[in-house]
Scaffold this active site. Structure first.
Site, PDB file in Angstrom:
ATOM      1  N   GLU A  76       0.979  -1.054   0.142  1.00  0.00           N
ATOM      2  CA  GLU A  76       0.156  -0.009   0.037  1.00  0.00           C
ATOM      3  C   GLU A  76       0.930   1.286  -0.031  1.00  0.00           C
ATOM      4  O   GLU A  76       0.550   2.171  -0.656  1.00  0.00           O
ATOM      5  CB  GLU A  76      -0.899  -0.077   1.145  1.00  0.00           C
ATOM      6  CG  GLU A  76      -2.111  -1.004   1.188  1.00  0.00           C
ATOM      7  CD  GLU A  76      -2.988  -0.855  -0.332  1.00  0.00           C
ATOM      8  OE1 GLU A  76      -3.016   0.230  -0.850  1.00  0.00           O
ATOM      9  OE2 GLU A  76      -3.470  -1.862  -0.667  1.00  0.00           O
ATOM     10  N   TYR A 133       9.560   9.571  -4.490  1.00  0.00           N
ATOM     11  CA  TYR A 133       8.986   9.990  -3.222  1.00  0.00           C
ATOM     12  C   TYR A 133       9.750   9.001  -2.201  1.00  0.00           C
ATOM     13  O   TYR A 133       9.020   8.061  -1.459  1.00  0.00           O
ATOM     14  CB  TYR A 133       7.468   9.651  -2.996  1.00  0.00           C
ATOM     15  CG  TYR A 133       6.569  10.296  -3.850  1.00  0.00           C
ATOM     16  CD1 TYR A 133       6.428  11.555  -3.632  1.00  0.00           C
ATOM     17  CD2 TYR A 133       6.302   9.941  -5.258  1.00  0.00           C
ATOM     18  CE1 TYR A 133       5.764  12.460  -4.483  1.00  0.00           C
ATOM     19  CE2 TYR A 133       5.515  10.657  -6.229  1.00  0.00           C
ATOM     20  CZ  TYR A 133       4.983  11.909  -5.776  1.00  0.00           C
ATOM     21  OH  TYR A 133       4.429  12.612  -6.390  1.00  0.00           O
ATOM     22  N   TYR A 153      -5.415   7.441   4.025  1.00  0.00           N
ATOM     23  CA  TYR A 153      -5.535   6.424   3.275  1.00  0.00           C
ATOM     24  C   TYR A 153      -4.903   5.093   3.644  1.00  0.00           C
ATOM     25  O   TYR A 153      -5.359   4.083   3.580  1.00  0.00           O
ATOM     26  CB  TYR A 153      -5.026   7.021   1.822  1.00  0.00           C
ATOM     27  CG  TYR A 153      -4.732   5.815   0.775  1.00  0.00           C
ATOM     28  CD1 TYR A 153      -5.765   4.961   0.164  1.00  0.00           C
ATOM     29  CD2 TYR A 153      -3.264   4.928   0.604  1.00  0.00           C
ATOM     30  CE1 TYR A 153      -5.748   3.933  -0.567  1.00  0.00           C
ATOM     31  CE2 TYR A 153      -3.398   3.943  -0.141  1.00  0.00           C
ATOM     32  CZ  TYR A 153      -4.420   3.333  -0.835  1.00  0.00           C
ATOM     33  OH  TYR A 153      -4.411   2.248  -1.540  1.00  0.00           O
ATOM     34  N   ASP A 173      -8.644   6.604  -2.033  1.00  0.00           N
ATOM     35  CA  ASP A 173      -7.719   7.197  -2.867  1.00  0.00           C
ATOM     36  C   ASP A 173      -8.133   7.927  -4.128  1.00  0.00           C
ATOM     37  O   ASP A 173      -9.522   8.085  -4.151  1.00  0.00           O
ATOM     38  CB  ASP A 173      -6.637   6.130  -3.332  1.00  0.00           C
ATOM     39  CG  ASP A 173      -7.148   5.042  -4.365  1.00  0.00           C
ATOM     40  OD1 ASP A 173      -8.639   5.336  -4.697  1.00  0.00           O
ATOM     41  OD2 ASP A 173      -6.347   4.186  -4.976  1.00  0.00           O
ATOM     42  N   CYS A 228     -18.248   2.498 -19.285  1.00  0.00           N
ATOM     43  CA  CYS A 228     -19.797   2.461 -18.440  1.00  0.00           C
ATOM     44  C   CYS A 228     -20.622   1.379 -18.953  1.00  0.00           C
ATOM     45  O   CYS A 228     -21.401   0.630 -18.011  1.00  0.00           O
ATOM     46  CB  CYS A 228     -20.637   3.556 -18.518  1.00  0.00           C
ATOM     47  SG  CYS A 228     -19.528   5.004 -18.038  1.00  0.00           S
ATOM     48  N   CYS A 247     -19.808  -1.673 -16.567  1.00  0.00           N
ATOM     49  CA  CYS A 247     -19.558  -1.242 -15.221  1.00  0.00           C
ATOM     50  C   CYS A 247     -20.950  -1.745 -14.035  1.00  0.00           C
ATOM     51  O   CYS A 247     -21.926  -1.471 -14.608  1.00  0.00           O
ATOM     52  CB  CYS A 247     -19.698   0.351 -14.805  1.00  0.00           C
ATOM     53  SG  CYS A 247     -19.686   0.766 -13.240  1.00  0.00           S
TER      54      CYS A 247
HETATM   55  N1  ADE Z   1      -3.952   0.945  -5.448  1.00  0.00           N
HETATM   56  C1  ADE Z   1      -3.634   1.054  -4.055  1.00  0.00           C
HETATM   57  N2  ADE Z   1      -3.968   0.110  -3.525  1.00  0.00           N
HETATM   58  C2  ADE Z   1      -4.323  -1.132  -4.240  1.00  0.00           C
HETATM   59  C3  ADE Z   1      -4.476  -2.392  -4.286  1.00  0.00           C
HETATM   60  N3  ADE Z   1      -4.472  -3.025  -2.992  1.00  0.00           N
HETATM   61  N4  ADE Z   1      -4.619  -2.944  -5.533  1.00  0.00           N
HETATM   62  C4  ADE Z   1      -4.615  -2.483  -6.554  1.00  0.00           C
HETATM   63  N5  ADE Z   1      -4.469  -1.171  -6.534  1.00  0.00           N
HETATM   64  C5  ADE Z   1      -4.286  -0.451  -5.711  1.00  0.00           C
END
Ligand code: ADE
Length: 343
Positions: free
Chosen positions: A39, A84, A122, A140, A200, A203
């Site tokens: 993550e 980052y 997040y 996110d 869509c 979806c």
């Molecule tokens: N973006 C952030 N976390 C994610 C996840 N667990 N799987 C796919 N995309 C992501």
């Protein structure tokens, strides 16, 4: 903003996810350590780019204990290219803090997660719901886009809206918190696309999506004005002496902290100014050309030069071979163009 019975999304969304989800390496584990690493990597980097970094990281640093003890140069080398870099340094700090508190793995509650270095709302929501079955949504950019389109919510996506989405999603969160969190992100990544047309017709939520019904998908989310980036002009001097290259370690705080770079001056100098400033000879210098690197908040506009020295320059540089630059020292992507030119 339109009213929507949001609870109706739960079943179709999870059914869709279970059929269509991508087989991603971090989806094959229940280990909070591995989910946390994924993550943090995914927070600012695309899935495709993360895959190989994640696998290598877990192979080299498989446990929290090994992360707490990792040599910083090795850690930054594993992160090289992801950007980052404070994320990587915070991972190590976080592992050390958990071990100092006599814990074996990450804590399984939202507030404790959020109090750790590098874990914001997040990541705490994602780790909580994916690794610990907590009803803590992870909001996110993907999820914000999905929510703004479902509701035709024209507000700017700021902190207040994020908190409101958190509450709404928490209210409807099923016991299968992991699939719910991942399904929302997956929908944003595969169907409710940011650029071009969202898909869509595929979806599972189109039946209640307000912007689909009014054909206004392209208007959501409302675009926010991008902040202007500061431009920093730089002169990059790559010294070569006896087959080695001069590098220096950046300060241990701020931008690209603790990474290695070539000798750099925060100013654009012409050839003559370089020669005078560093008492060089013209025939030692080769022009490498200009390069630009864009960070989130600033841009480096660089002019690069290779200086093949006959004598060691009177500068405090470390001397590294090509091999060492490739395998040992973490060099920011900003220098990639020059590295490719030379090596
Ligand atoms: N973006 C952030 N976390 C994610 C996840 N667990 N799987 C796919 N995309 C992501």
């Amino acid at each position: 903003m339109s009213k929507v019975e949001l609870v109706k999304i739960v079943k179709p969304l999870i059914n869709w996810y279970q059929k269509e989800k991508r087989d991603l390496p971090w989806r094959r584990t229940e280990d909070p350590y591995k989910i946390w690493i994924s993550e943090i990597m995914l927070q600012q980097t695309r899935v495709e780019a993360v895959k190989e970094y994640y696998k290598r990281f877990i192979k080299e640093i498989p446990t929290l204990e090994s992360l707490a003890d990792i040599d910083e140069d090795k850690l930054l080398k594993l992160w090289e290219g992801l950007g980052y870099y404070s994320r990587a340094r915070n991972l190590k700090k976080c592992a050390q803090e958990i071990i100092k508190n006599n814990m074996k793995t990450l804590p399984g509650d939202y507030n404790s997660l959020k109090s750790l270095p590098g874990i914001g709302p997040y990541a705490a929501g994602a780790i909580g719901s994916i690794a610990f079955h907590l009803k803590t949504p992870a909001i996110d950019g993907n999820v914000m886009r999905v929510m703004s389109r479902i509701h035709e919510d024209a507000r700017e996506l700021n902190l207040k809206v994020r908190q409101e989405y958190y509450q709404r999603l928490q209210e409807i969160m099923p016991n299968n918190t992991r699939d719910f969190t991942e399904s929302l992100m997956e929908l944003g990544a595969l169907i409710c696309l940011p650029n071009g047309s969202p898909l869509c017709n595929k979806c599972p939520l189109s039946f209640l999506c307000q912007s689909y019904h009014h054909h206004t998908m392209q208007n959501f989310p409302t675009k926010t004005k991008e902040k202007e980036r500061k431009i920093v002009e730089k002169t990059i001097l790559i010294f070569e002496y006896k087959g080695k290259y001069g590098i220096q370690k950046r300060s241990d705080s701020g931008l690209l902290a603790s990474m290695y770079e070539f000798y750099a001056i925060d100013q654009k100098l012409n050839l003559e100014e370089i020669i005078n400033k560093l008492s060089l000879k013209k025939d030692e210098i080769k022009i490498l050309g200009s390069a630009k690197h864009i960070f989130s908040h600033l841009e480096w506009h660089m002019e690069g030069y290779l200086i093949k020295c006959k004598e060691a320059p009177n500068l405090s540089l470390m001397w590294a071979t090509k091999e060492e630059i490739k395998n040992k020292y973490s060099i920011p992507n900003a220098y990639l163009k020059y590295i490719k030119k030379l090596f």
